[in-house]
Design an enzyme around this catalytic site. Structure first.
Site, PDB file in Angstrom:
ATOM      1  N   LYS A  93       0.853  -1.202   0.000  1.00 39.96           N
ATOM      2  CA  LYS A  93       0.000   0.000   0.000  1.00 39.96           C
ATOM      3  C   LYS A  93       0.873   1.230   0.000  1.00 39.96           C
ATOM      4  O   LYS A  93       1.807   1.339   0.807  1.00 39.96           O
ATOM      5  CB  LYS A  93      -0.879   0.005   1.273  1.00 39.96           C
ATOM      6  CG  LYS A  93      -1.792   1.212   1.370  1.00 39.96           C
ATOM      7  CD  LYS A  93      -3.072   0.996   0.605  1.00 39.96           C
ATOM      8  CE  LYS A  93      -3.853   2.269   0.349  1.00 39.96           C
ATOM      9  NZ  LYS A  93      -3.480   2.967  -0.909  1.00 39.96           N
ATOM     10  N   LYS A 117       5.266   3.575   8.422  1.00 40.32           N
ATOM     11  CA  LYS A 117       4.100   4.443   8.589  1.00 40.32           C
ATOM     12  C   LYS A 117       2.814   3.617   8.609  1.00 40.32           C
ATOM     13  O   LYS A 117       1.959   3.786   9.485  1.00 40.32           O
ATOM     14  CB  LYS A 117       4.061   5.436   7.422  1.00 40.32           C
ATOM     15  CG  LYS A 117       2.934   6.444   7.487  1.00 40.32           C
ATOM     16  CD  LYS A 117       2.693   7.157   6.161  1.00 40.32           C
ATOM     17  CE  LYS A 117       3.925   7.804   5.596  1.00 40.32           C
ATOM     18  NZ  LYS A 117       3.598   8.716   4.457  1.00 40.32           N
ATOM     19  N   LYS A 129       5.406   2.032  -2.939  1.00 40.26           N
ATOM     20  CA  LYS A 129       5.347   3.374  -3.536  1.00 40.26           C
ATOM     21  C   LYS A 129       5.584   3.232  -5.019  1.00 40.26           C
ATOM     22  O   LYS A 129       6.168   2.236  -5.465  1.00 40.26           O
ATOM     23  CB  LYS A 129       6.438   4.282  -2.941  1.00 40.26           C
ATOM     24  CG  LYS A 129       6.138   5.759  -3.066  1.00 40.26           C
ATOM     25  CD  LYS A 129       5.165   6.196  -1.991  1.00 40.26           C
ATOM     26  CE  LYS A 129       4.685   7.615  -2.176  1.00 40.26           C
ATOM     27  NZ  LYS A 129       3.983   8.084  -0.976  1.00 40.26           N
ATOM     28  N   GLY A 168      -2.743   8.323  -4.273  1.00 37.55           N
ATOM     29  CA  GLY A 168      -2.100   9.546  -4.745  1.00 37.55           C
ATOM     30  C   GLY A 168      -0.870   9.922  -3.942  1.00 37.55           C
ATOM     31  O   GLY A 168      -0.585   9.367  -2.884  1.00 37.55           O
ATOM     32  N   ASP A 169      -0.125  10.844  -4.484  1.00 34.00           N
ATOM     33  CA  ASP A 169       1.001  11.507  -3.820  1.00 34.00           C
ATOM     34  C   ASP A 169       1.237  12.776  -4.646  1.00 34.00           C
ATOM     35  O   ASP A 169       0.308  13.246  -5.320  1.00 34.00           O
ATOM     36  CB  ASP A 169       2.239  10.588  -3.781  1.00 34.00           C
ATOM     37  CG  ASP A 169       3.326  11.094  -2.825  1.00 34.00           C
ATOM     38  OD1 ASP A 169       3.211  10.878  -1.613  1.00 34.00           O
ATOM     39  OD2 ASP A 169       4.295  11.741  -3.287  1.00 34.00           O
ATOM     40  N   THR A 212      -4.749  13.696   5.174  1.00 29.63           N
ATOM     41  CA  THR A 212      -3.345  13.870   5.577  1.00 29.63           C
ATOM     42  C   THR A 212      -3.173  15.173   6.362  1.00 29.63           C
ATOM     43  O   THR A 212      -2.547  15.198   7.429  1.00 29.63           O
ATOM     44  CB  THR A 212      -2.414  13.836   4.355  1.00 29.63           C
ATOM     45  OG1 THR A 212      -2.759  12.726   3.542  1.00 29.63           O
ATOM     46  CG2 THR A 212      -0.968  13.723   4.778  1.00 29.63           C
ATOM     47  N   ASN A 244      -2.316  19.200  -1.813  1.00 29.41           N
ATOM     48  CA  ASN A 244      -3.339  18.506  -1.034  1.00 29.41           C
ATOM     49  C   ASN A 244      -3.067  18.546   0.471  1.00 29.41           C
ATOM     50  O   ASN A 244      -3.936  18.902   1.271  1.00 29.41           O
ATOM     51  CB  ASN A 244      -3.459  17.049  -1.523  1.00 29.41           C
ATOM     52  CG  ASN A 244      -4.368  16.226  -0.639  1.00 29.41           C
ATOM     53  OD1 ASN A 244      -3.904  15.510   0.245  1.00 29.41           O
ATOM     54  ND2 ASN A 244      -5.669  16.349  -0.831  1.00 29.41           N
ATOM     55  N   SER A 381      -6.958   5.882   3.674  1.00 29.29           N
ATOM     56  CA  SER A 381      -6.921   4.936   2.549  1.00 29.29           C
ATOM     57  C   SER A 381      -7.261   3.532   3.035  1.00 29.29           C
ATOM     58  O   SER A 381      -7.990   2.786   2.373  1.00 29.29           O
ATOM     59  CB  SER A 381      -5.531   4.920   1.897  1.00 29.29           C
ATOM     60  OG  SER A 381      -5.370   6.007   1.019  1.00 29.29           O
TER      61      SER A 381
HETATM   62  P1  NDP Z   1       0.613  17.927  -4.271  1.00 28.42           P
HETATM   63  O1  NDP Z   1       1.082  17.551  -5.617  1.00 28.42           O
HETATM   64  O2  NDP Z   1      -0.829  18.136  -4.036  1.00 28.42           O
HETATM   65  O3  NDP Z   1       1.360  19.254  -3.776  1.00 28.42           O
HETATM   66  C1  NDP Z   1       2.733  19.303  -3.683  1.00 28.42           C
HETATM   67  C2  NDP Z   1       3.143  20.677  -3.201  1.00 28.42           C
HETATM   68  O4  NDP Z   1       4.536  20.663  -2.879  1.00 28.42           O
HETATM   69  C3  NDP Z   1       2.960  21.747  -4.242  1.00 28.42           C
HETATM   70  O5  NDP Z   1       2.702  22.969  -3.629  1.00 28.42           O
HETATM   71  C4  NDP Z   1       4.314  21.740  -4.936  1.00 28.42           C
HETATM   72  O6  NDP Z   1       4.619  22.939  -5.614  1.00 28.42           O
HETATM   73  C5  NDP Z   1       5.234  21.521  -3.772  1.00 28.42           C
HETATM   74  N1  NDP Z   1       6.465  20.858  -4.240  1.00 28.42           N
HETATM   75  C6  NDP Z   1       6.545  19.663  -4.860  1.00 28.42           C
HETATM   76  N2  NDP Z   1       7.817  19.380  -5.198  1.00 28.42           N
HETATM   77  C7  NDP Z   1       8.543  20.416  -4.763  1.00 28.42           C
HETATM   78  C8  NDP Z   1       9.905  20.714  -4.816  1.00 28.42           C
HETATM   79  N3  NDP Z   1      10.799  19.871  -5.378  1.00 28.42           N
HETATM   80  N4  NDP Z   1      10.307  21.884  -4.238  1.00 28.42           N
HETATM   81  C9  NDP Z   1       9.389  22.742  -3.691  1.00 28.42           C
HETATM   82  N5  NDP Z   1       8.078  22.496  -3.618  1.00 28.42           N
HETATM   83  C10 NDP Z   1       7.668  21.360  -4.153  1.00 28.42           C
HETATM   84  O7  NDP Z   1       1.191  16.804  -3.302  1.00 28.42           O
HETATM   85  P2  NDP Z   1       0.754  16.414  -1.815  1.00 28.42           P
HETATM   86  O8  NDP Z   1       0.264  17.604  -1.091  1.00 28.42           O
HETATM   87  O9  NDP Z   1      -0.108  15.226  -1.906  1.00 28.42           O
HETATM   88  O10 NDP Z   1       2.144  15.931  -1.201  1.00 28.42           O
HETATM   89  C11 NDP Z   1       3.011  16.801  -0.473  1.00 28.42           C
HETATM   90  C12 NDP Z   1       3.923  15.978   0.414  1.00 28.42           C
HETATM   91  O11 NDP Z   1       3.129  15.222   1.333  1.00 28.42           O
HETATM   92  C13 NDP Z   1       4.781  14.951  -0.325  1.00 28.42           C
HETATM   93  O12 NDP Z   1       6.014  14.824   0.366  1.00 28.42           O
HETATM   94  C14 NDP Z   1       3.994  13.664  -0.175  1.00 28.42           C
HETATM   95  O13 NDP Z   1       4.822  12.521  -0.287  1.00 28.42           O
HETATM   96  C15 NDP Z   1       3.468  13.836   1.238  1.00 28.42           C
HETATM   97  N6  NDP Z   1       2.294  13.045   1.599  1.00 28.42           N
HETATM   98  C16 NDP Z   1       1.163  13.058   0.847  1.00 28.42           C
HETATM   99  C17 NDP Z   1       0.059  12.328   1.240  1.00 28.42           C
HETATM  100  C18 NDP Z   1      -1.218  12.356   0.498  1.00 28.42           C
HETATM  101  O14 NDP Z   1      -2.175  11.729   0.940  1.00 28.42           O
HETATM  102  N7  NDP Z   1      -1.339  13.085  -0.608  1.00 28.42           N
HETATM  103  C19 NDP Z   1       0.113  11.456   2.438  1.00 28.42           C
HETATM  104  C20 NDP Z   1       1.323  11.578   3.200  1.00 28.42           C
HETATM  105  C21 NDP Z   1       2.377  12.325   2.764  1.00 28.42           C
HETATM  106  P3  NDP Z   1       4.543  23.004  -7.226  1.00 28.42           P
HETATM  107  O15 NDP Z   1       3.075  23.053  -7.556  1.00 28.42           O
HETATM  108  O16 NDP Z   1       5.276  24.228  -7.579  1.00 28.42           O
HETATM  109  O17 NDP Z   1       5.209  21.760  -7.742  1.00 28.42           O
HETATM  110  O1  2IT Z   2       2.916   9.100   1.609  1.00 23.20           O
HETATM  111  C1  2IT Z   2       1.775   8.648   1.802  1.00 23.20           C
HETATM  112  O2  2IT Z   2       1.447   8.127   2.872  1.00 23.20           O
HETATM  113  C2  2IT Z   2       0.779   8.787   0.723  1.00 23.20           C
HETATM  114  N1  2IT Z   2       1.088   9.386  -0.300  1.00 23.20           N
HETATM  115  C3  2IT Z   2      -0.584   8.166   0.872  1.00 23.20           C
HETATM  116  C4  2IT Z   2      -0.547   6.710   0.506  1.00 23.20           C
HETATM  117  C5  2IT Z   2      -1.882   6.027   0.441  1.00 23.20           C
HETATM  118  O3  2IT Z   2      -1.862   4.845   0.083  1.00 23.20           O
HETATM  119  O4  2IT Z   2      -2.907   6.626   0.737  1.00 23.20           O
END
Ligand code: NDP
Ligand code: 2IT
Length: 450
Positions: A93, A117, A129, A168-169, A212, A244, A381
């Protein structure tokens, strides 16, 4: 990296030799192994069973070509990945990331972290992943759809509701999950809970979008309450990113009485001393996939600064890095500490460099590491998988209440493990150990042929 235990040193050196040119993966492994010094002293049985030697090697790594046709009729080629890291406690997952920086090292660091996690959530999910170096920025809906369909045309053979359940991520939200799901269903002729983060009309869970960010704030609220008898109320908060995780962390922080004064994207950050107006951010980001600089056009009192890393120079009580790995380095950590930061909790995966983490812990900052603090997304999830299996859906309030219970539980499990293993309050160590022990025992009981 240097370890006290010769055994851990050997494991790290093997990983290092086996994965050349993969700095993010080595960083994640190194940080986790460091936490295991007291574990190897007490749990000789796990050392004898080779659990740590095994847990650092993915069960399976799939790399594949993803070819698709752009709007101009040109054939494009990207590389797709899925790492199935560990299946000891449940089906693989973890999310899918679409970003030009994606490579084997990034996917493996994320899959490794996901194993611990997912264990911390208490739900039966293994670690995985995936993703691609495809850049969704500037692509049309048609291009995104064709890419996702091509990606799934290979991925489908490796996944399944009881095998591996992606989500998603970065760069993968409801739109991408929809296209991926449609293609899976077309190929397999099966309406199955094979992805999470699905739309509500076809098997998605209420509160997954918010999970998240909300979970991060529930974790922080519990940490503040348990350790300092304090809360979000009246605190100034800085949140990096505006995707997100960042958006729903900002929403919940404000609901809990805090003022979020800054958010960013990879170009720069906005500072709004009156408190960020999240409706404006959502309209820019969710509504039209715009840039955070546009916030300053809509809100004249806000200031936009080019360059995302400067966001950590803003004075705050609580910092929530919610963008990407290694976005907060030792210098930024020092600046935050000098400015009086009380809490840092990681919404992103591995956003703080090891130097930054060391500084936060040494300065007595309450530090919530990613694998504990951002587990709310994958937790919901897991609840989506549960609802799919039951062919039933819970209300928003029901899911949100379960999420809160899980985040409170994760904080206490991590805290208790830190205490039991001699570093009370060090949640990096506590989360690593608590997440590990459940997986380790399952691996031990299941034998060695894995
Ligand atoms: P999104 O794609 O929705 O948003 C990502 C954000 O981070 C955007 O604002 C983006 O800016 C910025 N970003 C991405 N790459 C970079 C970079 N190299 N340098 C600076 N800013 C950057 O992703 P999420 O919000 O889903 O994910 C954000 C973080 O949270 C990640 O580390 C992800 O692994 C983690 N995460 C996500 C989960 C989920 O359920 N979605 C769960 C747990 C962790 P820009 O638009 O300019 O690229
Ligand atoms: O980093 C993370 O925990 C996620 N992007 C969510 C993974 C999931 O299966 O919901």
């Amino acid at each position: 990296m240097k370890f006290k235990s010769a055994y851990l040193q050997g494991v790290y050196d093997t990983v290092s030799a086996r994965n050349p040119g993969e700095p993010e993966f080595l960083q994640a492994v190194g940080e986790v192994l460091e936490s295991f010094e007291p574990v190897v002293e007490r749990r000789g049985d796990l050392v004898d069973a080779g659990i740590i030697d095994r847990i650092v090697e993915p069960e399976r790594m799939i790399t594949f070509r993803v070819s698709w046709v752009d709007d101009a009729g040109k054939v494009r080629v990207n590389r797709g990945f899925r790492v199935q890291f560990n299946s000891a406690i449940g089906p693989y997952k973890g999310g899918l990331r679409l970003h030009p920086t994606v490579n084997a090292s990034v996917i493996k660091f994320l899959g490794f972290e996901q194993t611990f996690k997912n264990s911390l959530t208490g739900l039966p999910m293994g670690g995985a992943k995936g993703g691609s170096d495809f850049d969704p920025k500037g692509k049309s809906d048609g291009e995104i759809m064709r890419f996702c369909q091509s990606f799934m045309t290979e991925l489908y053979r490796h996944i399944g509701p009881n095998t591996d359940v992606p989500a998603g991520d970065i760069g993968v939200g409801a739109r991408e999950i929809g296209y991926l799901y449609g293609q899976y269903k077309r190929i397999c002729n099966e309406f199955a809970g094979v992805l999470t983060g699905k739309g509500l009309s076809y098997g998605g869970s209420l509160a997954r979008t918010e999970a998240t960010g909300y979970g991060l704030c529930y974790f922080v609220e519990e940490m503040l309450d348990a350790v300092r008898q304090d809360s979000f109320a009246g605190k100034t908060v800085v949140i990096s990113g505006s995707g997100n995780v960042a958006i729903y962390a900002a929403q919940k922080a404000a609901q809990l009485g805090a003022k979020v004064v800054a958010m960013s994207d990879s170009d720069g950050y906005v500072y709004d001393p009156a408190g960020i107006n999240l409706d404006v951010v959502r309209e820019i980001k969710e509504g039209r996939r715009g840039r955070i600089r546009e916030y300053a056009d809509a809100v004249p009192a806000a200031v936009y600064t080019q360059g995302c890393r400067g966001i950590w120079s803003i004075k705050c009580d609580i910092a929530l890095p919610c963008a990407t790995q290694n976005e907060l380095d030792g210098d930024a950590a020092q600046t935050l500490i000098d400015n009086g930061v009380q809490v840092v909790a990681e919404g992103a995966n591995m956003p703080s460099t090891p130097q930054a983490v060391e500084k936060f812990l040494a300065a007595g900052v309450l530090f919530g590491p990613a694998k504990a603090a951002n587990a709310g997304g994958v937790a919901v999830s897991g609840l989506e998988m549960c609802q799919n299996s039951m062919r039933y859906s819970w209300t928003f309030e029901e899911v949100d209440a379960k999420l809160k219970g899980i985040m409170v539980g994760i904080f206490h499990n991590a805290y208790n493990a830190s205490k039991e293993f001699g570093s009370e309050g060090n949640l990096v160590m506590g989360a690593n150990i608590a997440g590990f022990l459940k997986v380790a025992d399952a691996m031990k009981w299941q034998g060695v042929a894995y």
